[in-house]
Design a protein around this motif. Structure first.
Motif, PDB file in Angstrom:
ATOM      1  N   GLU A  87       0.817  -1.209   0.000  1.00  0.00           N
ATOM      2  CA  GLU A  87       0.000   0.000   0.000  1.00  0.00           C
ATOM      3  C   GLU A  87       0.852   1.262   0.000  1.00  0.00           C
ATOM      4  OE1 GLU A  87      -4.036   1.338   2.335  1.00  0.00           O
ATOM      5  OE2 GLU A  87      -3.380  -0.751   2.356  1.00  0.00           O
ATOM      6  N   GLY A  88       0.476   2.182  -0.901  1.00  0.00           N
ATOM      7  CA  GLY A  88       1.163   3.461  -0.991  1.00  0.00           C
ATOM      8  C   GLY A  88       2.450   3.433  -1.789  1.00  0.00           C
ATOM      9  N   LYS A  89       2.757   2.284  -2.411  1.00  0.00           N
ATOM     10  CA  LYS A  89       4.019   2.165  -3.145  1.00  0.00           C
ATOM     11  C   LYS A  89       3.794   2.190  -4.661  1.00  0.00           C
ATOM     12  CE  LYS A  89       6.488  -0.238   0.510  1.00  0.00           C
ATOM     13  NZ  LYS A  89       7.441  -1.298   0.876  1.00  0.00           N
ATOM     14  N   LEU A  90       4.891   2.380  -5.374  1.00  0.00           N
ATOM     15  CA  LEU A  90       4.869   2.327  -6.831  1.00  0.00           C
ATOM     16  C   LEU A  90       4.995   0.883  -7.277  1.00  0.00           C
ATOM     17  CD1 LEU A  90       5.104   3.694  -9.683  1.00  0.00           C
ATOM     18  CD2 LEU A  90       7.587   3.659  -9.316  1.00  0.00           C
ATOM     19  N   LEU A  91       4.105   0.451  -8.176  1.00  0.00           N
ATOM     20  CA  LEU A  91       4.185  -0.883  -8.754  1.00  0.00           C
ATOM     21  C   LEU A  91       4.255  -0.771 -10.266  1.00  0.00           C
ATOM     22  CD1 LEU A  91       2.546  -4.146  -7.694  1.00  0.00           C
ATOM     23  CD2 LEU A  91       2.326  -3.453 -10.080  1.00  0.00           C
ATOM     24  N   VAL A  92       5.299  -1.348 -10.852  1.00  0.00           N
ATOM     25  CA  VAL A  92       5.474  -1.365 -12.302  1.00  0.00           C
ATOM     26  C   VAL A  92       5.075  -2.744 -12.800  1.00  0.00           C
ATOM     27  CG1 VAL A  92       7.078  -1.008 -14.208  1.00  0.00           C
ATOM     28  CG2 VAL A  92       7.407   0.240 -12.053  1.00  0.00           C
ATOM     29  N   SER A  93       4.089  -2.787 -13.686  1.00  0.00           N
ATOM     30  CA  SER A  93       3.583  -4.056 -14.198  1.00  0.00           C
ATOM     31  C   SER A  93       3.990  -4.242 -15.647  1.00  0.00           C
ATOM     32  CB  SER A  93       2.056  -4.086 -14.102  1.00  0.00           C
ATOM     33  OG  SER A  93       1.520  -5.161 -14.859  1.00  0.00           O
ATOM     34  N   ILE A  94       4.579  -5.411 -15.963  1.00  0.00           N
ATOM     35  CA  ILE A  94       4.872  -5.743 -17.360  1.00  0.00           C
ATOM     36  C   ILE A  94       3.951  -6.867 -17.835  1.00  0.00           C
ATOM     37  CG2 ILE A  94       7.271  -4.977 -17.157  1.00  0.00           C
ATOM     38  CD1 ILE A  94       8.084  -7.947 -17.221  1.00  0.00           C
ATOM     39  N   LEU A  95       2.797  -6.992 -17.186  1.00  0.00           N
ATOM     40  CA  LEU A  95       1.843  -8.048 -17.518  1.00  0.00           C
ATOM     41  C   LEU A  95       1.044  -7.647 -18.760  1.00  0.00           C
ATOM     42  CD1 LEU A  95       2.672  -8.594 -14.569  1.00  0.00           C
ATOM     43  CD2 LEU A  95       0.356  -9.433 -14.172  1.00  0.00           C
ATOM     44  N   ALA A  96       1.281  -8.321 -19.858  1.00  0.00           N
ATOM     45  CA  ALA A  96       0.624  -7.994 -21.122  1.00  0.00           C
ATOM     46  C   ALA A  96      -0.891  -8.131 -20.986  1.00  0.00           C
ATOM     47  CB  ALA A  96       1.123  -8.920 -22.229  1.00  0.00           C
ATOM     48  N   GLY A  97      -1.602  -7.116 -21.481  1.00  0.00           N
ATOM     49  CA  GLY A  97      -3.052  -7.166 -21.513  1.00  0.00           C
ATOM     50  C   GLY A  97      -3.741  -6.796 -20.220  1.00  0.00           C
ATOM     51  N   LYS A  98      -2.992  -6.571 -19.143  1.00  0.00           N
ATOM     52  CA  LYS A  98      -3.593  -6.227 -17.852  1.00  0.00           C
ATOM     53  C   LYS A  98      -3.527  -4.717 -17.651  1.00  0.00           C
ATOM     54  CE  LYS A  98      -4.438 -10.490 -16.725  1.00  0.00           C
ATOM     55  NZ  LYS A  98      -5.835 -10.992 -16.681  1.00  0.00           N
ATOM     56  N   ARG A  99      -4.696  -4.087 -17.676  1.00  0.00           N
ATOM     57  CA  ARG A  99      -4.755  -2.640 -17.560  1.00  0.00           C
ATOM     58  C   ARG A  99      -4.371  -2.181 -16.155  1.00  0.00           C
ATOM     59  NH1 ARG A  99      -7.192  -0.283 -21.889  1.00  0.00           N
ATOM     60  NH2 ARG A  99      -7.724   1.587 -20.705  1.00  0.00           N
ATOM     61  N   ALA A 100      -3.969  -0.923 -16.073  1.00  0.00           N
ATOM     62  CA  ALA A 100      -3.477  -0.377 -14.796  1.00  0.00           C
ATOM     63  C   ALA A 100      -4.529  -0.503 -13.696  1.00  0.00           C
ATOM     64  CB  ALA A 100      -3.069   1.082 -14.988  1.00  0.00           C
ATOM     65  N   GLU A 101      -5.781  -0.244 -14.028  1.00  0.00           N
ATOM     66  CA  GLU A 101      -6.847  -0.324 -13.031  1.00  0.00           C
ATOM     67  C   GLU A 101      -7.002  -1.746 -12.493  1.00  0.00           C
ATOM     68  OE1 GLU A 101     -11.578   0.894 -12.535  1.00  0.00           O
ATOM     69  OE2 GLU A 101     -10.628   0.906 -14.513  1.00  0.00           O
ATOM     70  N   GLU A 102      -6.895  -2.735 -13.393  1.00  0.00           N
ATOM     71  CA  GLU A 102      -7.017  -4.122 -12.961  1.00  0.00           C
ATOM     72  C   GLU A 102      -5.865  -4.519 -12.049  1.00  0.00           C
ATOM     73  OE1 GLU A 102      -7.494  -8.651 -14.843  1.00  0.00           O
ATOM     74  OE2 GLU A 102      -7.287  -6.910 -16.185  1.00  0.00           O
ATOM     75  N   VAL A 103      -4.668  -4.048 -12.365  1.00  0.00           N
ATOM     76  CA  VAL A 103      -3.499  -4.344 -11.530  1.00  0.00           C
ATOM     77  C   VAL A 103      -3.665  -3.695 -10.155  1.00  0.00           C
ATOM     78  CG1 VAL A 103      -1.005  -4.010 -11.277  1.00  0.00           C
ATOM     79  CG2 VAL A 103      -1.960  -4.612 -13.509  1.00  0.00           C
ATOM     80  N   ARG A 104      -4.093  -2.438 -10.148  1.00  0.00           N
ATOM     81  CA  ARG A 104      -4.279  -1.729  -8.865  1.00  0.00           C
ATOM     82  C   ARG A 104      -5.341  -2.421  -8.011  1.00  0.00           C
ATOM     83  NH1 ARG A 104      -5.746   2.818 -10.737  1.00  0.00           N
ATOM     84  NH2 ARG A 104      -7.979   2.561 -10.438  1.00  0.00           N
ATOM     85  N   ASP A 105      -6.432  -2.835  -8.630  1.00  0.00           N
ATOM     86  CA  ASP A 105      -7.499  -3.501  -7.881  1.00  0.00           C
ATOM     87  C   ASP A 105      -7.043  -4.855  -7.343  1.00  0.00           C
ATOM     88  OD1 ASP A 105      -9.144  -1.368  -8.382  1.00  0.00           O
ATOM     89  OD2 ASP A 105     -10.253  -2.342 -10.008  1.00  0.00           O
TER      90      ASP A 105
END
Length: 264
Positions: A87-105
């Protein structure tokens, strides 16, 4: 506290570690990693001198920023493991096809930068498209850009939907270029060159032509005209490519990949 924690030490995770260390962006003592395949993590720790963690939550708790480099289908499983830990941290996602909102949720309470790197990152020649959620700070944007510039060329897109085009273009592009190289080599063999020579010359041909266009800052059409004399051999070959739909086939390949990406 580590500056970067990496969850997933497959090809891309390892490439990024190698790139940032080679460029001096981070030191081995500033990176911690975890992979559920212990042999993969042990190899990464041994090769690069970074720290290894006992779990994904340990990486999240002990890192300023997190790079999520697992398979896209594992997002929600990993997200459950990380719940409340990042919580409260930066997360960099390289997951193809996964939108930022889905990753955050899935993870919860993180600021997300979505990245679409391609396989040439493995040799420091990659191209990466980036999208940052509005809550990502300017310093965080710069930090992520630096990470991916260490393995090639990276840039931000202000509309996340454009990452679908990036995926179809530069993400899938190495397959199109590989097919071109393979076909050029086969053509050379058909004309009598030894296979070993053809296989060595074909990628060098593509690499050299790309360098010419980039370093001389010329349009590809200009590079084509440099070797296309009126009535000559190159003109004959280009005429066949145009007749067989070479140009339109590449355009349609990118479009088809784009449409498929939007369906996923």
């Amino acid at each position: 506290m580590y500056r970067l924690g990496i969850i997933g030490t497959g090809n891309m995770g390892r490439a990024i570690i190698g790139g940032v260390l080679k460029e001096g962006i981070l030191k081995p003592g500033e990176i911690i990693c975890y992979d559920r395949v212990r042999e993969a993590m042990a190899k990464t720790v041994s090769e690069f001198g970074v720290s290894g963690a006992g779990s994904a939550p340990e990486v999240a708790r002990s890192s300023d920023s997190i790079l999520l480099a697992v398979k896209p289908q594992n997002l929600h499983e990993v997200g459950q493991e990380l719940s409340g830990q990042a919580e409260g941290k930066l997360l960099v996602s390289i997951l193809a096809g996964k939108r930022a909102e889905e990753v955050r949720d899935a993870v919860g309470g993180v600021r997300v930068v979505r990245a679409m790197p391609n396989t040439p990152c493995l040799v420091g020649k990659g191209v990466t498209g980036l999208y940052a959620s509005p809550d990502v700070t300017e310093d965080e944007r710069k930090f992520v850009l630096t990470l991916f510039n260490a393995v090639g060329k990276a840039d931000y897109f202000e509309k996340e939907d454009l990452l679908d085009a990036v995926t179809a273009f530069t993400g899938s592009g190495p397959a199109y270029v590989s097919l071109l190289i393979e076909a050029l080599a086969d053509g050379a063999v058909l004309c009598g060159l030894p296979r070993s020579v053809a296989n060595e010359f074909a990628p060098a041909l593509v690499e050299g032509t790309a360098a010419l266009i980039r370093e001389k800052k010329i349009h590809p059409a200009v590079a084509k005209e440099m070797v296309m004399s009126p009535g000559g051999t190159t003109a004959e070959g280009v005429a066949v490519l145009e007749e067989r739909g070479f140009r339109s086939s590449l355009i349609e390949a990118v479009r088809a990949a784009f449409e498929k990406c939007r369906e996923l």
